[in-house]
Design an enzyme around this catalytic site. Structure first.
Site, PDB file in Angstrom:
ATOM      1  N   GLY A  72     -11.070   3.962   0.924  1.00 15.45           N
ATOM      2  CA  GLY A  72     -11.915   4.792   1.773  1.00 15.45           C
ATOM      3  C   GLY A  72     -13.254   4.189   2.141  1.00 15.45           C
ATOM      4  N   ASP A 128      -8.142  -7.398   0.679  1.00 14.14           N
ATOM      5  CA  ASP A 128      -7.203  -7.615   1.783  1.00 14.14           C
ATOM      6  C   ASP A 128      -7.915  -7.209   3.047  1.00 14.14           C
ATOM      7  OD1 ASP A 128      -6.806  -4.573   1.237  1.00 14.14           O
ATOM      8  OD2 ASP A 128      -5.838  -4.922   3.160  1.00 14.14           O
ATOM      9  N   CYS A 130      -8.612 -27.678   7.071  1.00  7.89           N
ATOM     10  CA  CYS A 130      -7.264 -27.163   7.347  1.00  7.89           C
ATOM     11  C   CYS A 130      -6.571 -28.056   8.385  1.00  7.89           C
ATOM     12  CB  CYS A 130      -7.312 -25.706   7.800  1.00  7.89           C
ATOM     13  SG  CYS A 130      -7.557 -25.440   9.566  1.00  7.89           S
ATOM     14  N   HIS A 135      -6.135 -21.261  10.952  1.00  6.16           N
ATOM     15  CA  HIS A 135      -7.493 -21.654  10.546  1.00  6.16           C
ATOM     16  C   HIS A 135      -8.224 -20.491   9.874  1.00  6.16           C
ATOM     17  CE1 HIS A 135     -11.656 -22.787  10.478  1.00  6.16           C
ATOM     18  NE2 HIS A 135     -11.896 -21.628  11.075  1.00  6.16           N
ATOM     19  N   CYS A 167      -7.934 -27.875  11.955  1.00  2.00           N
ATOM     20  CA  CYS A 167      -9.217 -28.563  12.166  1.00  2.00           C
ATOM     21  C   CYS A 167      -9.069 -30.083  12.048  1.00  2.00           C
ATOM     22  CB  CYS A 167     -10.263 -28.033  11.191  1.00  2.00           C
ATOM     23  SG  CYS A 167     -10.758 -26.346  11.600  1.00  2.00           S
ATOM     24  N   CYS A 197     -14.288 -27.554   7.795  1.00  3.27           N
ATOM     25  CA  CYS A 197     -12.979 -27.056   7.359  1.00  3.27           C
ATOM     26  C   CYS A 197     -11.973 -28.208   7.292  1.00  3.27           C
ATOM     27  CB  CYS A 197     -12.484 -25.981   8.323  1.00  3.27           C
ATOM     28  SG  CYS A 197     -10.857 -25.316   7.908  1.00  3.27           S
ATOM     29  N   GLN A 220     -11.584   7.412  -4.648  1.00  2.00           N
ATOM     30  CA  GLN A 220     -12.070   7.881  -3.342  1.00  2.00           C
ATOM     31  C   GLN A 220     -13.445   8.522  -3.518  1.00  2.00           C
ATOM     32  OE1 GLN A 220     -11.006   7.359  -0.369  1.00  2.00           O
ATOM     33  NE2 GLN A 220      -8.909   6.629  -0.591  1.00  2.00           N
ATOM     34  N   GLY A 247      -0.636   6.039   2.553  1.00  2.00           N
ATOM     35  CA  GLY A 247      -1.643   7.100   2.705  1.00  2.00           C
ATOM     36  C   GLY A 247      -2.649   6.783   3.789  1.00  2.00           C
ATOM     37  N   PHE A 248      -3.141   5.555   3.806  1.00  2.05           N
ATOM     38  CA  PHE A 248      -4.175   5.194   4.762  1.00  2.05           C
ATOM     39  C   PHE A 248      -3.641   5.198   6.198  1.00  2.05           C
ATOM     40  CE2 PHE A 248      -6.681   2.213   7.278  1.00  2.05           C
ATOM     41  CZ  PHE A 248      -7.939   2.764   7.115  1.00  2.05           C
ATOM     42  N   ASP A 259      -2.711   8.257  -1.806  1.00  2.00           N
ATOM     43  CA  ASP A 259      -4.030   8.894  -1.815  1.00  2.00           C
ATOM     44  C   ASP A 259      -4.359   9.525  -0.470  1.00  2.00           C
ATOM     45  OD1 ASP A 259      -4.161   6.450  -0.469  1.00  2.00           O
ATOM     46  OD2 ASP A 259      -6.269   6.159  -0.939  1.00  2.00           O
ATOM     47  N   ASP A 316       0.860  -1.177   0.000  1.00  2.00           N
ATOM     48  CA  ASP A 316       0.000   0.000   0.000  1.00  2.00           C
ATOM     49  C   ASP A 316       0.902   1.234   0.000  1.00  2.00           C
ATOM     50  OD1 ASP A 316       1.026   0.209   2.486  1.00  2.00           O
ATOM     51  OD2 ASP A 316      -0.868   0.157   3.548  1.00  2.00           O
TER      52      ASP A 316
HETATM   53 ZN   LIG Z   1      -9.789 -25.032   9.941  1.00  2.00          ZN
END
Ligand SMILES: [Zn+2]
Length: 391
Positions: free
Chosen positions: A234, A284, A324, A353, A327, A322, A207, A97-98, A148, A94
């Protein structure tokens, strides 16, 4: 030559499934990008991000944080951010700016840029489009964001218009400075990529807070300057959620159809699915990692708070749907025990997870768009997420 190639493979209403080809590999979209603020996706090793369990193709780095610490010189000397952190896949940074905006009263904005006090050592620093482009070239990220200014979610029309026009002038300066950095070979991450120029890609940011007329003007200003991709910035900064979706629904379909569309900093898994339905390709958010550290798991049946005593003897995994590695191996009872004992493994496992859940949700989204079943996927996902596991 382009820095990116973006191919749309299937469309279902406004929802698009595509492939974003960067100089560091292919990324199937819609994509969720884990946030690696200070050169680390908090609580998780890069091996795990690369593992089949997660298979994150792109992560974020944060210009503001890395610029203040360890500083550009350290990262440039290491040969760029990829080498510094040991990550060969794509990186998006990024613009800073933010973060500067979120410092609130600690910053002073002028036409030239933003002066603020560093949260690391209290020193005065100055960030501008030119400085941001120089830092992002030194980081060598594969996707660079224009610098920005963000208006607050509830900003007045007049205040938003002023801010939006400043963002447009900064976007032009960002592009000029970016081209200058590329011509001086300042990009530390440059690689030879098949069929691509190997240069960094630059995204512009739309924006305009919650004002649709200004959002449309901002989009036109940004497209006129011309970028490799376009972001909606924004949002999720204090406005009502219904207003956020109103903006996305109005703006995303108007964004160039042949370029990736990135919604910055949003949101929960159901926000992601809803934004995909309105035409967004990239996301994101810090939620999976941040909430993992505070004991909250995202599951196919809503949020689960591991601190809750109802899990003390529960031998089921966090999410029975799940697959993963957390899990497959551990129970809610064990994860709760770790959390209540202050063990660092609790944060690590919950983060793993949560990232798996976000990335897997996007896999499901992509498959359903490709098979034409996205409306059904969306309906089922929303229904099942309404069943809150926590009290
Ligand atoms: Zn999981």
């Amino acid at each position: 030559m382009n820095a990116l190639r973006f191919e749309i493979k299937a469309q279902c209403g406004e929802a698009r499934a595509g492939v974003l080809i960067t100089r560091r590999g292919q990324i199937e979209t819609p994509v969720f990008m884990p946030v690696g603020t200070a050169g680390t996706v908090k609580g998780i090793r890069f091996e795990e991000l690369e593992s089949a369990d997660l298979d994150a193709r792109i992560i974020l780095g944060n210009t503001y944080h890395l610029w203040l610490r360890p500083g550009v010189d350290v990262i440039r000397a290491a040969g760029g951010l990829h080498r510094f952190i040991g990550w060969d896949r794509a990186l998006l940074t990024d613009s800073g700016g933010f973060q500067v905006w979120s410092l609130g009263a600690l910053r002073k904005i002028s036409e030239e840029g933003t002066e603020f006090r560093s949260h690391v050592d209290g020193s005065f620093r100055f960030l501008s489009p030119e400085v941001s482009m120089e830092v992002q070239a030194a980081l060598g990220s594969d996707i660079v964001m224009a610098f920005d200014e963000c208006a607050p979610g509830e900003a007045s029309h007049e205040e938003t218009e002023r801010s939006m026009n400043l963002t447009a002038r900064w976007a032009k300066r960002s592009k000029d400075a970016f081209k200058q950095q590329q011509s001086e070979s300042a990009d530390t991450g440059r690689v030879e990529a098949d069929e691509l120029s190997g240069r960094q890609a630059l995204f512009g940011i739309v924006q305009g807070a919650g004002h649709l007329d200004l959002r449309r003007i901002s989009l036109e200003q940004t497209v006129n300057i011309g970028f490799d991709g376009y972001a909606i910035g924004g949002l999720s900064v204090g406005e009502e959620k219904s207003l956020m979706f109103e903006v996305i629904e109005d703006i995303a379909p108007r964004m160039p159809g042949d370029a990736p569309r990135y919604l910055m900093g949003v949101g929960t898994p159901d926000d992601l699915v809803e934004a995909v339905a309105r035409g967004v390709d990239m996301f994101d958010c810090v939620l999976p990692t941040r909430n993992g550290r505070t004991g909250q798991a995202f599951t196919s049946r809503g949020k689960l708070n591991i601190k809750n005593s109802q899990w003390a003897n529960d031998t089921r995994p966090l999410d029975e749907a799940c697959c993963c590695s957390v899990c497959r191996r551990h129970s809610r009872a064990y994860l709760r025990h770790l959390y209540m004992s202050g063990e660092m493994l609790a944060s690590i496992l919950l983060t793993h997870h949560n990232l798996a859940f976000f990335l897997d949700t996007m896999r499901g989204v992509r498959q359903s768009i490709r098979s034409g079943d996205f409306p059904k996927f969306r309906r089922e996902f929303t229904d099942s997420n309404k069943q809150q596991l926590e009290v």
